[in-house]
Design a protein around this motif. Sequence first.
Motif, PDB file in Angstrom:
ATOM      1  N   GLN A   3     -15.936 -18.789  18.593  1.00  0.00           N
ATOM      2  CA  GLN A   3     -17.039 -17.945  19.057  1.00  0.00           C
ATOM      3  C   GLN A   3     -16.754 -16.471  18.772  1.00  0.00           C
ATOM      4  O   GLN A   3     -17.641 -15.734  18.308  1.00  0.00           O
ATOM      5  N   GLN A   4     -15.519 -16.045  19.014  1.00  0.00           N
ATOM      6  CA  GLN A   4     -15.167 -14.639  18.775  1.00  0.00           C
ATOM      7  C   GLN A   4     -15.288 -14.279  17.298  1.00  0.00           C
ATOM      8  O   GLN A   4     -15.822 -13.219  16.952  1.00  0.00           O
ATOM      9  N   LEU A   5     -14.806 -15.154  16.429  1.00  0.00           N
ATOM     10  CA  LEU A   5     -14.805 -14.847  15.000  1.00  0.00           C
ATOM     11  C   LEU A   5     -16.214 -14.904  14.416  1.00  0.00           C
ATOM     12  O   LEU A   5     -16.563 -14.104  13.537  1.00  0.00           O
ATOM     13  N   GLU A   6     -17.034 -15.819  14.908  1.00  0.00           N
ATOM     14  CA  GLU A   6     -18.439 -15.839  14.474  1.00  0.00           C
ATOM     15  C   GLU A   6     -19.169 -14.583  14.929  1.00  0.00           C
ATOM     16  O   GLU A   6     -19.969 -14.012  14.186  1.00  0.00           O
ATOM     17  N   THR A   7     -18.897 -14.134  16.150  1.00  0.00           N
ATOM     18  CA  THR A   7     -19.521 -12.908  16.667  1.00  0.00           C
ATOM     19  C   THR A   7     -19.157 -11.705  15.799  1.00  0.00           C
ATOM     20  O   THR A   7     -19.980 -10.811  15.572  1.00  0.00           O
ATOM     21  N   LEU A   8     -17.929 -11.683  15.305  1.00  0.00           N
ATOM     22  CA  LEU A   8     -17.494 -10.588  14.429  1.00  0.00           C
ATOM     23  C   LEU A   8     -18.187 -10.614  13.072  1.00  0.00           C
ATOM     24  O   LEU A   8     -18.257  -9.590  12.398  1.00  0.00           O
ATOM     25  N   GLY A   9     -18.658 -11.815  12.664  1.00  0.00           N
ATOM     26  CA  GLY A   9     -19.356 -11.905  11.383  1.00  0.00           C
ATOM     27  C   GLY A   9     -18.829 -12.934  10.406  1.00  0.00           C
ATOM     28  O   GLY A   9     -19.232 -12.955   9.241  1.00  0.00           O
ATOM     29  N   ALA A  10     -17.901 -13.792  10.880  1.00  0.00           N
ATOM     30  CA  ALA A  10     -17.455 -14.887  10.001  1.00  0.00           C
ATOM     31  C   ALA A  10     -18.638 -15.790   9.681  1.00  0.00           C
ATOM     32  O   ALA A  10     -19.459 -16.083  10.548  1.00  0.00           O
ATOM     33  N   LYS A  11     -18.725 -16.229   8.428  1.00  0.00           N
ATOM     34  CA  LYS A  11     -19.887 -17.003   7.974  1.00  0.00           C
ATOM     35  C   LYS A  11     -19.882 -18.428   8.520  1.00  0.00           C
ATOM     36  O   LYS A  11     -20.923 -18.965   8.885  1.00  0.00           O
TER      37      LYS A  11
ATOM     38  N   ILE B 225     -14.155  -8.680   6.674  1.00  0.00           N
ATOM     39  CA  ILE B 225     -15.586  -8.398   6.844  1.00  0.00           C
ATOM     40  C   ILE B 225     -15.869  -6.920   6.581  1.00  0.00           C
ATOM     41  O   ILE B 225     -16.869  -6.567   5.936  1.00  0.00           O
ATOM     42  N   ARG B 226     -14.994  -6.039   7.046  1.00  0.00           N
ATOM     43  CA  ARG B 226     -15.171  -4.601   6.795  1.00  0.00           C
ATOM     44  C   ARG B 226     -15.053  -4.254   5.313  1.00  0.00           C
ATOM     45  O   ARG B 226     -15.579  -3.233   4.868  1.00  0.00           O
ATOM     46  N   ALA B 227     -14.346  -5.104   4.564  1.00  0.00           N
ATOM     47  CA  ALA B 227     -14.264  -4.915   3.106  1.00  0.00           C
ATOM     48  C   ALA B 227     -15.461  -5.540   2.380  1.00  0.00           C
ATOM     49  O   ALA B 227     -15.541  -5.472   1.148  1.00  0.00           O
ATOM     50  N   GLY B 228     -16.371  -6.160   3.139  1.00  0.00           N
ATOM     51  CA  GLY B 228     -17.565  -6.761   2.552  1.00  0.00           C
ATOM     52  C   GLY B 228     -17.369  -8.170   2.043  1.00  0.00           C
ATOM     53  O   GLY B 228     -18.232  -8.716   1.338  1.00  0.00           O
ATOM     54  N   ILE B 229     -16.248  -8.794   2.411  1.00  0.00           N
ATOM     55  CA  ILE B 229     -15.891 -10.122   1.897  1.00  0.00           C
ATOM     56  C   ILE B 229     -16.420 -11.197   2.847  1.00  0.00           C
ATOM     57  O   ILE B 229     -16.340 -11.060   4.061  1.00  0.00           O
ATOM     58  N   HIS B 230     -16.942 -12.297   2.291  1.00  0.00           N
ATOM     59  CA  HIS B 230     -17.359 -13.453   3.103  1.00  0.00           C
ATOM     60  C   HIS B 230     -16.119 -14.044   3.766  1.00  0.00           C
ATOM     61  O   HIS B 230     -15.066 -14.172   3.139  1.00  0.00           O
ATOM     62  N   CYS B 231     -16.256 -14.457   5.033  1.00  0.00           N
ATOM     63  CA  CYS B 231     -15.083 -14.936   5.772  1.00  0.00           C
ATOM     64  C   CYS B 231     -15.312 -16.321   6.360  1.00  0.00           C
ATOM     65  O   CYS B 231     -16.316 -16.562   7.032  1.00  0.00           O
TER      66      CYS B 231
ATOM     67  N   LEU C  64       0.830  -1.203   0.000  1.00  0.00           N
ATOM     68  CA  LEU C  64       0.000   0.000   0.000  1.00  0.00           C
ATOM     69  C   LEU C  64       0.867   1.257   0.000  1.00  0.00           C
ATOM     70  O   LEU C  64       1.989   1.244   0.511  1.00  0.00           O
ATOM     71  N   ALA C  65       0.329   2.337  -0.543  1.00  0.00           N
ATOM     72  CA  ALA C  65       1.054   3.616  -0.528  1.00  0.00           C
ATOM     73  C   ALA C  65       1.333   4.052   0.905  1.00  0.00           C
ATOM     74  O   ALA C  65       2.404   4.566   1.213  1.00  0.00           O
ATOM     75  N   LYS C  66       0.359   3.824   1.791  1.00  0.00           N
ATOM     76  CA  LYS C  66       0.538   4.130   3.214  1.00  0.00           C
ATOM     77  C   LYS C  66       0.441   2.821   3.983  1.00  0.00           C
ATOM     78  O   LYS C  66      -0.652   2.255   4.110  1.00  0.00           O
ATOM     79  N   PRO C  67       1.559   2.304   4.520  1.00  0.00           N
ATOM     80  CA  PRO C  67       1.514   1.018   5.221  1.00  0.00           C
ATOM     81  C   PRO C  67       0.507   1.029   6.368  1.00  0.00           C
ATOM     82  O   PRO C  67       0.352   2.030   7.058  1.00  0.00           O
ATOM     83  N   THR C  68      -0.175  -0.094   6.526  1.00  0.00           N
ATOM     84  CA  THR C  68      -1.151  -0.225   7.593  1.00  0.00           C
ATOM     85  C   THR C  68      -1.124  -1.667   8.078  1.00  0.00           C
ATOM     86  O   THR C  68      -0.173  -2.391   7.816  1.00  0.00           O
ATOM     87  N   SER C  69      -2.150  -2.084   8.787  1.00  0.00           N
ATOM     88  CA  SER C  69      -2.248  -3.453   9.269  1.00  0.00           C
ATOM     89  C   SER C  69      -3.721  -3.816   9.370  1.00  0.00           C
ATOM     90  O   SER C  69      -4.565  -2.937   9.544  1.00  0.00           O
ATOM     91  N   LYS C  70      -4.034  -5.099   9.213  1.00  0.00           N
ATOM     92  CA  LYS C  70      -5.361  -5.540   9.577  1.00  0.00           C
ATOM     93  C   LYS C  70      -5.564  -5.181  11.058  1.00  0.00           C
ATOM     94  O   LYS C  70      -4.608  -5.226  11.811  1.00  0.00           O
TER      95      LYS C  70
ATOM     96  N   SER D 113      -8.234  -9.643  14.056  1.00  0.00           N
ATOM     97  CA  SER D 113      -7.878  -8.511  13.195  1.00  0.00           C
ATOM     98  C   SER D 113      -8.042  -8.875  11.718  1.00  0.00           C
ATOM     99  O   SER D 113      -8.543  -8.073  10.916  1.00  0.00           O
ATOM    100  N   GLY D 114      -7.655 -10.096  11.356  1.00  0.00           N
ATOM    101  CA  GLY D 114      -7.781 -10.526   9.965  1.00  0.00           C
ATOM    102  C   GLY D 114      -9.227 -10.665   9.530  1.00  0.00           C
ATOM    103  O   GLY D 114      -9.628 -10.197   8.453  1.00  0.00           O
TER     104      GLY D 114
END
Length: 244
Positions: free
Chosen positions: A217-225, A193-199, A153-159, A187-188
Amino acid sequence: MPKITELFFDCDNTLVLSEELAFEACADLANEILEKRGIPDRYTGSQLIQDFVGQNFRGMMISLQAKYKFELSKEDLEDYVKKEEDKVIVKLNEKAQPCIGVNEVLENLYNSKKYDMAVVSSSALRRVRASIKKVGQDKWLDPELVFSAASSLAKPTSKPDPAIYLHALDKCGKKAEETVAIEDSKSGALSAIRAGIHCIAYVGSYPDDNKKLEMAQQLETLGAKVVMKDWTEFEKCLGEIEAS
């Protein structure tokens, strides 16, 4: 729902068992920094994971300075960030192993030609490419289709910033709704999920059943399918998303 055409794989502890090796390298450098400043404490890789889980090496060094009340110059910090990347790559080249069962899945996917595949990671590009090469996954995953939040990325970041997934979608010419990401961390998963991608939440690299259950349980709560406990379940998990 649109047909799934693209698979995005996280690397660390999803494709390659690399987290513990990386933290070993981080501990070596953290101990060198502490020793130079006459601070008697020392870290093992597992202790670093406990103290600084979820942080990349740059973040860890900032936390270490706050904890022990010393300052690294900007130049010294950048020098240590580069050293850490080099040390991690040496350790990966010596010891990295694939996550159990993933190579068979990648080979089958590659031969089926049903999906395009890319790697989307927070880790530095050199490190990710070294990882997948060491465990033979570059036969099925194009090193040119590795996207790094630290390097691409032009500006380094992280999940959990979704920027790297949005970048990967753009470079691959895909829409989020036709893409599935496989992630093992909060974080991943949040980044995808914030990008709208199925996880798909992969918990197979966690050390015991209690931790696997907690992370599922944590990842399902976040929205993993769906949750995948073992790579042998991949086809079933992907099928569940395609059928939904």
